[in-house]
Enzyme design. Structure first.
Site, mmCIF file in Angstrom:
data_model
loop_
_atom_site.group_PDB
_atom_site.id
_atom_site.type_symbol
_atom_site.label_atom_id
_atom_site.label_comp_id
_atom_site.label_asym_id
_atom_site.label_seq_id
_atom_site.Cartn_x
_atom_site.Cartn_y
_atom_site.Cartn_z
ATOM 1 N N GLU A 342 32.477 35.860 42.131
ATOM 2 C CA GLU A 342 31.074 36.026 41.597
ATOM 3 C C GLU A 342 30.657 37.226 42.970
ATOM 4 O O GLU A 342 29.394 36.801 43.653
ATOM 5 C CB GLU A 342 30.388 34.644 41.845
ATOM 6 C CG GLU A 342 31.557 33.825 40.455
ATOM 7 C CD GLU A 342 30.977 32.668 41.007
ATOM 8 O OE1 GLU A 342 30.845 31.834 39.465
ATOM 9 O OE2 GLU A 342 30.551 31.954 41.743
HETATM 10 C C1 ACM Z 1 35.012 30.510 41.517
HETATM 11 O O1 ACM Z 1 35.092 29.397 40.241
HETATM 12 N N1 ACM Z 1 33.965 31.203 41.706
HETATM 13 C C2 ACM Z 1 36.434 30.710 41.974
#
Ligand code: ACM
EC number: 3.2.1.52
Length: 778
Positions: A342
């Site tokens: 992310e």
């Molecule tokens: C994640 O769930 N951001 C690895």
């Protein structure tokens, strides 16, 4: 130890006779094994048993004596704590031990983590090549001593037979997020202990986040001085006692070492995660030069994906190397996670300096630049003999990850496509699909289910996780090194909540990670759950009974009566009920078909296993004139038809904390087929939640307000249909906690049964309204 008065010969004769005649004989009951995870090979001989009682002697033989002795002592302690039976570890070789741990590097068992248990006239012998194998054998043996229906302190008969066992995967993990909310060292130790009893062996410890940097790094003291504290926004103020008291906490190096030591005793490796280059807002708050803009953000108080990324340059790489050097000192694990999930590239894209660097390196886009950055970080770990681990996001974006990196694949959707891509690029892969193995997500649609994001991985979905991606070759399949569940902590402020989320879904994870694929059998797994839940109780685990809990489906019957269907998520056990307000017991009426009950009845139901064990605590349904005229918000669909997020409300002065179902950014619910005949009034209970949903802001649905403070509106047929009621929020906007709204309903002539749309006007980013309950009256 004593032998039960059963000769094998007698029993073999009895069985032969049974087969020949087809007539059941009253053979003495041979106690049943109920093991979880299911061993590779469990072969009870069908006759004979060893009795273990108070005072039975446990002896340790062979290699690694000191370590095996410690395994035996912890086993004896566990039996005493849970079963109440007091076994005794012999200080020297005991000739007539009831239980023997025998470790021999050349033992004929598969794998260093493997073991064999034999139960026969010689007593119980656990054979292993290593202390690790002896430990896993000791866990199985503890389960043999806590069979279905065991009575605390009473002698236990263990059926004769042989168990030959070893793990399917080398990586059997739980991720614990200590960034969003942190847990005490004592609670982390409990979790590690319970993980080890599920034969898990990796704690992926997520200790750096946007919302808090939680590991002491002496070379960079601001990381914890500044980065471990955030403003107590929303419900954080209940944790700190006041909105003026920040939410602060980190683990000292001494504490981290203690957690590693404790875990090692239980054969659990602690794999730390330093998340890069995203999820780094707290680090940039501590040292703004780590970021791209040069500005100092606050440690984040929202959830979601933050735009603050570490700048990919020499100076930040030096910082990362320094941090990892300290991390490697603290954590002996072969694996270190560097995150990589992310990483929203808006700040990198907006920075001429970062764009220039991307071009200088001959890279086509920012995902490739992230790949390059991760490569630099990974190389430092590899130089020091460690193996980097990270998330699959860069692969999703079509760029490359460091070749040495183990990929944790959380993008499970689309038939494990990303995991397969990772395997095909030569990575070892850990399967952690968010749809079935993110245990912070809620696990049922029960009205009393605890908070969490959607979608809801049920116990069954966890059990059915695909661990080998569809289409993987045999070679590729061998590079799937394990499975991992996630416990992300945005909505998990307490250890009670952690336990509810993890147990019993950890049993599904345990079996995915340990048992051979051929042993997978959902119905058999369910049969083994009652004994496992009883063990949770004995260990003091606050597990969820959601999978087994009775759910009520109530509709109108003739003459003002109600028709009630009862069910549970897994269709297992017997639902028993009372209608006189008393608590159901294993002797109460068993539910067999829909009930018809008159008004002013209190129906209570609970679920029981065949042996009377209570699988789910009683739930209550009151049947009165409000039953069909009222709905909890959690029983309504969202207007977007998307599954809702379940959120904690603020703690009321009395009674349980409310839990709301909310489509974040869209305060709008649907009630299909509401009975509106004769309705004149509506009462609603609502609460305004602090907006802390970060990147969900972009999808917020803003509805036109009719007054400055806004209102709740009820429309018939659709959200733009006739307005039935408008309940102003003037007095509610400043209130803390739940507020009751009352209003007249302007019912169209012949309203009958109509679909309803209920929403709050205004901008949810100014405060997200949640609906606890609405009730019509005549
Ligand atoms: C994640 O769930 N951001 C690895």
């Amino acid at each position: 130890m004593s032998r039960i008065a059963l000769s094998g010969f007698f029993c073999r004769l009895a069985i032969a006779w049974l087969v020949a005649t087809g007539v059941a004989v009253a053979a003495p009951a041979v106690p049943q094994w109920s093991l979880l995870p299911q061993p590779v090979k469990a072969s009870p001989v069908g006759s004979g048993a060893v009795e273990i009682a108070d005072g039975a002697v446990v002896s340790v033989h062979g290699a690694d004596r000191q370590e095996v002795q410690a395994v035996a002592e912890r086993f004896v302690q566990r039996v005493a704590d849970t079963n109440g039976m007091h076994l005794r570890v012999a200080t020297a070789d005991a000739a007539h031990a009831a239980i023997t741990f025998d470790v021999n590097p050349n033992a004929d068992v598969v794998d260093d983590a493997g073991y064999r248990i034999t139960v026969d006239h010689g007593g119980i012998v656990v054979t292993a090549r290593t202390p690790r194998g002896a430990f896993y054998g000791s866990v199985t043996l503890w389960q043999l001593l806590t069979p279905p229906g065991w009575t605390r302190g009473a002698p236990v008969q263990v059926a004769d037979g042989v168990i030959d066992d070893h793990p399917r995967f080398a990586w059997r993990a739980l991720l614990l997020d200590s960034g969003r909310h942190f847990q005490s060292v004592a609670d982390i130790k409990k979790l590690i202990d319970w993980m080890s009893l599920n034969k898990l062996n990796v704690l992926l410890w997520h200790i750096t986040e946007d919302q808090g940097w939680r590991l002491e790094i002496p070379k960079y003291p601001e990381l914890t001085k500044v980065g471990a504290c955030r403003k107590a926004v929303g419900l954080d103020s209940e944790l700190t006692g006041s909105p003026d008291q920040p939410y602060c906490g980190f683990y000292t190096q001494t504490e981290a070492r203690e957690i590693v030591r404790y875990a090692a005793e239980r054969f659990v490796d602690v794999v730390p995660e330093i998340d890069l280059p995203g999820h780094s807002q707290a680090a940039i708050a501590a040292y703004p030069w780590l970021g791209v803009t040069g500005k100092r953000p606050a440690v984040w108080t929202d959830w979601g994906v933050s735009p603050w990324l570490i700048k990919p340059d020499e100076k930040t790489l030096q910082f990362v190397d320094d941090v990892l050097d300290e991390v490697m000192q603290l954590f002996p694990s072969r694996y270190i996670s560097i995150g990589g999930d992310e990483a929203d590239k808006q700040q990198w894209n907006a920075s001429p300096e970062v764009r220039a660097q991307m071009h200088k390196l001959g890279l086509a886009n920012m995902d490739q630049l992230q790949g390059w950055f991760m490569n630099q970080v990974a190389a430092h770990l590899v130089e020091h003999g460690r193996t980097p681990v990270g998330w699959d996001d860069v692969l999703v974006a079509g760029a490359k990850l460091p070749a040495s990196q183990v990929v944790m694949s959380w993008h499970g959707d689309d038939n494990e496509r990303v995991a397969l891509a990772a395997l095909r690029q030569g990575h070892d892969v850990v399967m952690t699909p968010q749809e079935s193995l993110y245990f912070d997500h809620y696990q049922s649609d029960l009205p009393d289910e605890w908070p969490g994001p959607p979608p809801a991985p049920t116990l069954r979905q966890a059990y059915d996780t695909v661990v080998i991606p569809d289409g993987a070759s045999a070679d590729e399949a061998r590079r799937v090194i394990g499975v991992q569940a996630g416990l992300w902590a945005e909505q998990m402020p307490t250890f009670a909540h952690d336990q509810h989320a993890v147990f019993p879904r950890i049993a599904a994870l345990s079996e995915l990670g340990w048992s051979p694929a051929t042993a997978r059998d959902w119905n058999d797994f369910l049969q083994r759950m009652p004994a496992e839940l009883a063990r949770y109780r004995a260990l003091g685990i606050d597990y969820a009974d959601s999978a087994f809990a009775p759910a009520f489906h109530v509709t109108a019957a003739d003459h003002g009566a109600f028709r009630i269907e009862l069910s549970n998520q897994v269709s297992f056990g017997t639902i028993r009920y009372t209608t006189d307000g008393s608590l159901p017991t294993s002797q109460s009426d068993a539910y067999a078909k829909p009930l018809t009950l008159s008004a002013n009845t209190t129906l209570r139901a609970a679920t029981f296993a065949a042996n009377g064990f209570e699988l789910a605590a009683p739930r209550t349904q009151v049947l009165d004139e409000n039953t069909l005229l009222g709905r909890d918000g959690s029983a309504l669909a969202t207007c977007s038809r998307q599954p809702a997020t379940r959120l904690d409300g603020s703690r009321p002065p009395q009674g349980p904390r409310p839990i709301y179902s909310v489509d974040i950014g869209n305060a709008c619910w649907l009630w299909p087929k509401a009975p509106l005949d004769g309705i004149t009034h509506v009462a609603m209970t609502v609460e305004r939640m602090t907006w802390r949903f970060g990147d969900e802001a972009k999808d917020a649905v803003v509805r036109r307000k009719a007054s400055a403070a806004g209102e709740f509106e009820i429309h018939a047929d659709s959200c733009t249909g006739p307005l039935l009621a408008s309940l102003p929020l003037d007095n509610a906007v400043q209130a803390r906690g739940q507020v009751r709204l009352d209003g007249k309903v302007a019912m169209p002539v012949g309203a009958g049964v109509r679909d309803l749309c209920v929403f709050a006007t205004g901008d949810p980013r100014d405060g997200q309204w949640a609906l606890a309950r609405m009730v019509f009256s005549k």
